[in-house]
Write a protein that holds these residues in place. Sequence first.
Motif, PDB file in Angstrom:
ATOM      1  N   ASP A   1      -8.009  -7.545 -17.137  1.00  0.00           N
ATOM      2  CA  ASP A   1      -7.571  -6.454 -18.017  1.00  0.00           C
ATOM      3  C   ASP A   1      -8.451  -5.231 -17.795  1.00  0.00           C
ATOM      4  O   ASP A   1      -9.441  -5.270 -17.072  1.00  0.00           O
ATOM      5  CB  ASP A   1      -7.587  -6.891 -19.477  1.00  0.00           C
ATOM      6  CG  ASP A   1      -8.948  -7.392 -19.895  1.00  0.00           C
ATOM      7  OD1 ASP A   1      -9.693  -7.843 -19.009  1.00  0.00           O
ATOM      8  OD2 ASP A   1      -9.270  -7.332 -21.078  1.00  0.00           O
TER       9      ASP A   1
ATOM     10  N   ARG B   1      -6.634  -7.000 -29.610  1.00  0.00           N
ATOM     11  CA  ARG B   1      -6.514  -7.789 -28.382  1.00  0.00           C
ATOM     12  C   ARG B   1      -7.927  -8.227 -27.994  1.00  0.00           C
ATOM     13  O   ARG B   1      -8.905  -7.572 -28.350  1.00  0.00           O
ATOM     14  CB  ARG B   1      -5.848  -6.958 -27.260  1.00  0.00           C
ATOM     15  CG  ARG B   1      -6.589  -5.705 -26.916  1.00  0.00           C
ATOM     16  CD  ARG B   1      -5.712  -4.661 -26.231  1.00  0.00           C
ATOM     17  NE  ARG B   1      -5.173  -5.099 -24.983  1.00  0.00           N
ATOM     18  CZ  ARG B   1      -5.777  -4.956 -23.800  1.00  0.00           C
ATOM     19  NH1 ARG B   1      -6.979  -4.419 -23.717  1.00  0.00           N
ATOM     20  NH2 ARG B   1      -5.202  -5.368 -22.706  1.00  0.00           N
TER      21      ARG B   1
ATOM     22  N   PHE C   1     -17.976  -1.088 -20.371  1.00  0.00           N
ATOM     23  CA  PHE C   1     -17.085  -2.105 -20.923  1.00  0.00           C
ATOM     24  C   PHE C   1     -17.534  -2.622 -22.279  1.00  0.00           C
ATOM     25  O   PHE C   1     -16.727  -3.094 -23.062  1.00  0.00           O
ATOM     26  CB  PHE C   1     -16.955  -3.278 -19.937  1.00  0.00           C
ATOM     27  CG  PHE C   1     -16.365  -2.857 -18.637  1.00  0.00           C
ATOM     28  CD1 PHE C   1     -15.000  -2.677 -18.511  1.00  0.00           C
ATOM     29  CD2 PHE C   1     -17.176  -2.572 -17.551  1.00  0.00           C
ATOM     30  CE1 PHE C   1     -14.444  -2.242 -17.319  1.00  0.00           C
ATOM     31  CE2 PHE C   1     -16.631  -2.147 -16.358  1.00  0.00           C
ATOM     32  CZ  PHE C   1     -15.269  -1.983 -16.233  1.00  0.00           C
TER      33      PHE C   1
ATOM     34  N   HIS D   1      -7.461   1.490 -24.369  1.00  0.00           N
ATOM     35  CA  HIS D   1      -7.789   0.594 -23.260  1.00  0.00           C
ATOM     36  C   HIS D   1      -6.937   0.874 -22.015  1.00  0.00           C
ATOM     37  O   HIS D   1      -7.234   0.394 -20.936  1.00  0.00           O
ATOM     38  CB  HIS D   1      -7.618  -0.860 -23.703  1.00  0.00           C
ATOM     39  CG  HIS D   1      -6.265  -1.127 -24.304  1.00  0.00           C
ATOM     40  ND1 HIS D   1      -5.969  -0.798 -25.611  1.00  0.00           N
ATOM     41  CD2 HIS D   1      -5.142  -1.627 -23.774  1.00  0.00           C
ATOM     42  CE1 HIS D   1      -4.717  -1.117 -25.857  1.00  0.00           C
ATOM     43  NE2 HIS D   1      -4.183  -1.616 -24.767  1.00  0.00           N
TER      44      HIS D   1
ATOM     45  N   LEU E   1     -14.201   4.881 -22.757  1.00  0.00           N
ATOM     46  CA  LEU E   1     -15.412   4.765 -23.582  1.00  0.00           C
ATOM     47  C   LEU E   1     -16.467   5.761 -23.108  1.00  0.00           C
ATOM     48  O   LEU E   1     -17.103   6.452 -23.917  1.00  0.00           O
ATOM     49  CB  LEU E   1     -15.953   3.325 -23.543  1.00  0.00           C
ATOM     50  CG  LEU E   1     -17.234   3.086 -24.339  1.00  0.00           C
ATOM     51  CD1 LEU E   1     -17.090   3.457 -25.808  1.00  0.00           C
ATOM     52  CD2 LEU E   1     -17.680   1.628 -24.215  1.00  0.00           C
TER      53      LEU E   1
ATOM     54  N   TRP F   1     -11.452  -8.633 -26.272  1.00  0.00           N
ATOM     55  CA  TRP F   1     -12.353  -7.731 -25.524  1.00  0.00           C
ATOM     56  C   TRP F   1     -12.010  -6.269 -25.735  1.00  0.00           C
ATOM     57  O   TRP F   1     -12.276  -5.418 -24.906  1.00  0.00           O
ATOM     58  CB  TRP F   1     -12.398  -8.100 -24.028  1.00  0.00           C
ATOM     59  CG  TRP F   1     -12.262  -9.569 -23.832  1.00  0.00           C
ATOM     60  CD1 TRP F   1     -11.289 -10.211 -23.130  1.00  0.00           C
ATOM     61  CD2 TRP F   1     -13.102 -10.600 -24.379  1.00  0.00           C
ATOM     62  NE1 TRP F   1     -11.469 -11.565 -23.214  1.00  0.00           N
ATOM     63  CE2 TRP F   1     -12.563 -11.831 -23.966  1.00  0.00           C
ATOM     64  CE3 TRP F   1     -14.243 -10.603 -25.174  1.00  0.00           C
ATOM     65  CZ2 TRP F   1     -13.131 -13.070 -24.327  1.00  0.00           C
ATOM     66  CZ3 TRP F   1     -14.805 -11.814 -25.550  1.00  0.00           C
ATOM     67  CH2 TRP F   1     -14.255 -13.022 -25.120  1.00  0.00           C
ATOM     68  N   HIS F   2     -11.406  -5.991 -26.876  1.00  0.00           N
ATOM     69  CA  HIS F   2     -11.136  -4.622 -27.308  1.00  0.00           C
ATOM     70  C   HIS F   2     -11.957  -4.455 -28.577  1.00  0.00           C
ATOM     71  O   HIS F   2     -11.919  -5.309 -29.454  1.00  0.00           O
ATOM     72  CB  HIS F   2      -9.632  -4.454 -27.579  1.00  0.00           C
ATOM     73  CG  HIS F   2      -9.229  -3.060 -27.940  1.00  0.00           C
ATOM     74  ND1 HIS F   2      -8.893  -2.711 -29.226  1.00  0.00           N
ATOM     75  CD2 HIS F   2      -9.120  -1.936 -27.200  1.00  0.00           C
ATOM     76  CE1 HIS F   2      -8.575  -1.427 -29.242  1.00  0.00           C
ATOM     77  NE2 HIS F   2      -8.701  -0.935 -28.036  1.00  0.00           N
ATOM     78  N   TYR F   3     -12.723  -3.355 -28.654  1.00  0.00           N
ATOM     79  CA  TYR F   3     -13.716  -3.249 -29.720  1.00  0.00           C
ATOM     80  C   TYR F   3     -13.450  -2.067 -30.647  1.00  0.00           C
ATOM     81  O   TYR F   3     -12.885  -1.058 -30.239  1.00  0.00           O
ATOM     82  CB  TYR F   3     -15.115  -3.077 -29.119  1.00  0.00           C
ATOM     83  CG  TYR F   3     -15.465  -4.153 -28.117  1.00  0.00           C
ATOM     84  CD1 TYR F   3     -15.927  -5.395 -28.538  1.00  0.00           C
ATOM     85  CD2 TYR F   3     -15.302  -3.940 -26.750  1.00  0.00           C
ATOM     86  CE1 TYR F   3     -16.241  -6.394 -27.629  1.00  0.00           C
ATOM     87  CE2 TYR F   3     -15.605  -4.939 -25.826  1.00  0.00           C
ATOM     88  CZ  TYR F   3     -16.067  -6.164 -26.276  1.00  0.00           C
ATOM     89  OH  TYR F   3     -16.363  -7.140 -25.372  1.00  0.00           O
TER      90      TYR F   3
ATOM     91  N   TYR G   1     -14.890 -17.870 -19.015  1.00  0.00           N
ATOM     92  CA  TYR G   1     -14.169 -17.746 -20.289  1.00  0.00           C
ATOM     93  C   TYR G   1     -13.569 -19.090 -20.697  1.00  0.00           C
ATOM     94  O   TYR G   1     -13.046 -19.813 -19.845  1.00  0.00           O
ATOM     95  CB  TYR G   1     -13.038 -16.719 -20.140  1.00  0.00           C
ATOM     96  CG  TYR G   1     -13.554 -15.319 -19.910  1.00  0.00           C
ATOM     97  CD1 TYR G   1     -13.709 -14.441 -20.976  1.00  0.00           C
ATOM     98  CD2 TYR G   1     -13.924 -14.884 -18.643  1.00  0.00           C
ATOM     99  CE1 TYR G   1     -14.207 -13.163 -20.781  1.00  0.00           C
ATOM    100  CE2 TYR G   1     -14.430 -13.605 -18.429  1.00  0.00           C
ATOM    101  CZ  TYR G   1     -14.564 -12.749 -19.509  1.00  0.00           C
ATOM    102  OH  TYR G   1     -15.056 -11.484 -19.313  1.00  0.00           O
TER     103      TYR G   1
ATOM    104  N   ARG H   1     -12.335 -10.855 -15.221  1.00  0.00           N
ATOM    105  CA  ARG H   1     -11.218 -10.429 -16.080  1.00  0.00           C
ATOM    106  C   ARG H   1     -10.313  -9.490 -15.326  1.00  0.00           C
ATOM    107  O   ARG H   1     -10.769  -8.714 -14.491  1.00  0.00           O
ATOM    108  CB  ARG H   1     -11.750  -9.698 -17.311  1.00  0.00           C
ATOM    109  CG  ARG H   1     -12.049 -10.642 -18.406  1.00  0.00           C
ATOM    110  CD  ARG H   1     -12.006 -10.085 -19.804  1.00  0.00           C
ATOM    111  NE  ARG H   1     -12.490  -8.783 -20.059  1.00  0.00           N
ATOM    112  CZ  ARG H   1     -13.625  -8.507 -20.698  1.00  0.00           C
ATOM    113  NH1 ARG H   1     -14.427  -9.472 -21.087  1.00  0.00           N
ATOM    114  NH2 ARG H   1     -13.971  -7.279 -20.951  1.00  0.00           N
TER     115      ARG H   1
ATOM    116  N   ASP I   1     -10.308  -1.433 -19.220  1.00  0.00           N
ATOM    117  CA  ASP I   1     -11.512  -0.985 -19.918  1.00  0.00           C
ATOM    118  C   ASP I   1     -11.528  -1.568 -21.334  1.00  0.00           C
ATOM    119  O   ASP I   1     -10.546  -2.130 -21.791  1.00  0.00           O
ATOM    120  CB  ASP I   1     -11.433   0.537 -20.019  1.00  0.00           C
ATOM    121  CG  ASP I   1     -12.796   1.183 -19.860  1.00  0.00           C
ATOM    122  OD1 ASP I   1     -12.814   2.359 -19.583  1.00  0.00           O
ATOM    123  OD2 ASP I   1     -13.800   0.490 -20.025  1.00  0.00           O
ATOM    124  N   CYS I   2     -12.637  -1.402 -22.038  1.00  0.00           N
ATOM    125  CA  CYS I   2     -12.615  -1.817 -23.442  1.00  0.00           C
ATOM    126  C   CYS I   2     -12.009  -0.704 -24.283  1.00  0.00           C
ATOM    127  O   CYS I   2     -11.846  -0.881 -25.472  1.00  0.00           O
ATOM    128  CB  CYS I   2     -13.993  -2.164 -23.948  1.00  0.00           C
ATOM    129  SG  CYS I   2     -15.057  -0.770 -24.093  1.00  0.00           S
TER     130      CYS I   2
ATOM    131  N   VAL J   1     -11.214   2.750 -28.551  1.00  0.00           N
ATOM    132  CA  VAL J   1     -10.799   3.525 -27.377  1.00  0.00           C
ATOM    133  C   VAL J   1      -9.444   3.041 -26.869  1.00  0.00           C
ATOM    134  O   VAL J   1      -9.027   1.909 -27.116  1.00  0.00           O
ATOM    135  CB  VAL J   1     -11.836   3.485 -26.234  1.00  0.00           C
ATOM    136  CG1 VAL J   1     -13.146   4.122 -26.681  1.00  0.00           C
ATOM    137  CG2 VAL J   1     -12.059   2.099 -25.708  1.00  0.00           C
TER     138      VAL J   1
END
Lengths: 284, 284
Positions: free
Chosen positions: A281, B236, A226, B205, B211, B238-240, A89, A279, A283-284, B203
């Motif tokens: 953090d 945030r 993810f 997180h 998910l 990596w949050h989709y 990253y 990473r 889940d997504c 979702v």
Amino acid sequence: MSASIALQKDVSIAYLGPPGTFSHQAVYQRFGDSVVYVPQKQITDVFEAVEKGRATYGIVPYENSTFGSVVETLDYLIKANVKVRSETYLTVHQCLLSNSPLDKINKVYSHPQGLGQTQEWLSAHLPEARRISVKSTAQAAEQASQEIGAAAICSEICSELYGLDIVARDIEHGVANTTRFLIIGTSSDAPTGNDHTLLRFTVDHRQPGALCDGLKIFKDHGLNLFKIDSRPSGLRPWHYVFFLECSGHANSEKVQLAVKDLNQYCLDVAILGSFPNERTDGDC
Amino acid sequence: MSASIALQKDVSIAYLGPPGTFSHQAVYQRFGDSVVYVPQKQITDVFEAVEKGRATYGIVPYENSTFGSVVETLDYLIKANVKVRSETYLTVHQCLLSNSPLDKINKVYSHPQGLGQTQEWLSAHLPEARRISVKSTAQAAEQASQEIGAAAICSEICSELYGLDIVARDIEHGVANTTRFLIIGTSSDAPTGNDHTLLRFTVDHRQPGALCDGLKIFKDHGLNLFKIDSRPSGLRPWHYVFFLECSGHANSEKVQLAVKDLNQYCLDVAILGSFPNERTDGDC
């Protein structure tokens, strides 16, 4: 992986050049001076350098936290003959570099991701300037240095490398704008106990509900998801290739059983690689 | 929907202009002369025209069978206050228009989708030409008509509209290159018995596996999935935001129960609209 790479002097890494790109910085941040840097003209050339043995590894931008997935990388992953080995990253700050003042800039060069990450700033400050896509942010800087009224969106480092003034800094839209890179090679590393696996599949369009059935498998096997991406498969209209990132290593029984089950609903399933999760953090 | 629109003389449709775009052609193919055409400068303006009541409906490009989803449309759908009412498909043939011969062309204008659908042809025939993104294919034609050595990738119709020669025809990469458009308004139509519903969700997180749990719901309720897209949520890294197209109408019990269940795993679920399925092929 980084430890073993650091011990080998003849290890080379292909990256999207020329020098000064964010890919270049991601390699430097991860490997420093322990590897040979092999710049490539475009992302697809990075894959080919690894496939044809011209570089030991390659690094490709995969997704950005503000502007999303890198389509060029996904589209090559449909046919790529490489394995994803690792992820890394890089915090990305975009600058506007030019030898002209802001009110004289009429064209802006960058990679599509650079233009995407800064579109709000551009609409506010340079609404009339043309946005020109080139292969990399450093190529944009090189181009801007040769034209009056031209600017580049790229890293600050390009100011020195290409002799350009910094007109504006930190013009990216997202908070904590970060790009995630994949490191590719010809094999995967052994499991670490906290790995993710990247899969690619095309569902069998002759089976109604195959996508639903396929996605349910991950839940059945206790694997977390993810990230999901889709791209046209090229086989027929409205038929997609799905890219799916799940927990687990390709060598684990869970992932192997999930892939076996997934094959029932798919024309094609491929494991693109397993890599340690970098990473912390959720889940997504 | 098209029948009721055809009877109302004061119905207006906002589309990505200027005249000659594929959006323009999609409106004409669907509605002919029965509606008032309201050209807009960019895709986001089409949404705003409907939201602010400056047009009854809007048409936006949603995905192309060769180059995939239209990111600008998805990103606006994250915040849009409209309903998807209908879908329509247009076969897309891209031309290279210019007043310069092929060997004198050094820059090519188009919408990012036009550049994406023709990237293989461009790499083979104009590898050194700059690719410049503009807001629409017809704007590209307008621009190319004012510069020596410039070309546009756009529809054949722009040749006449903007006084440009046809240098090459049918330069798109995909077989049966087709763009799917969504027609947006402020409400949805009643069920027809063969409808699709477009949903948007993020979702939670904080729930591991959310998910997976969320996607399984569609299988549990007997709903088929046709398309999944994801974009950064902006909340945030990596949050989709996921966009999901499933079978059924938002007024049906099945879809309503699925949305209720989905809310357990999500921060936010929104129904973007239900519309009659215009395609006869199967699942994705």
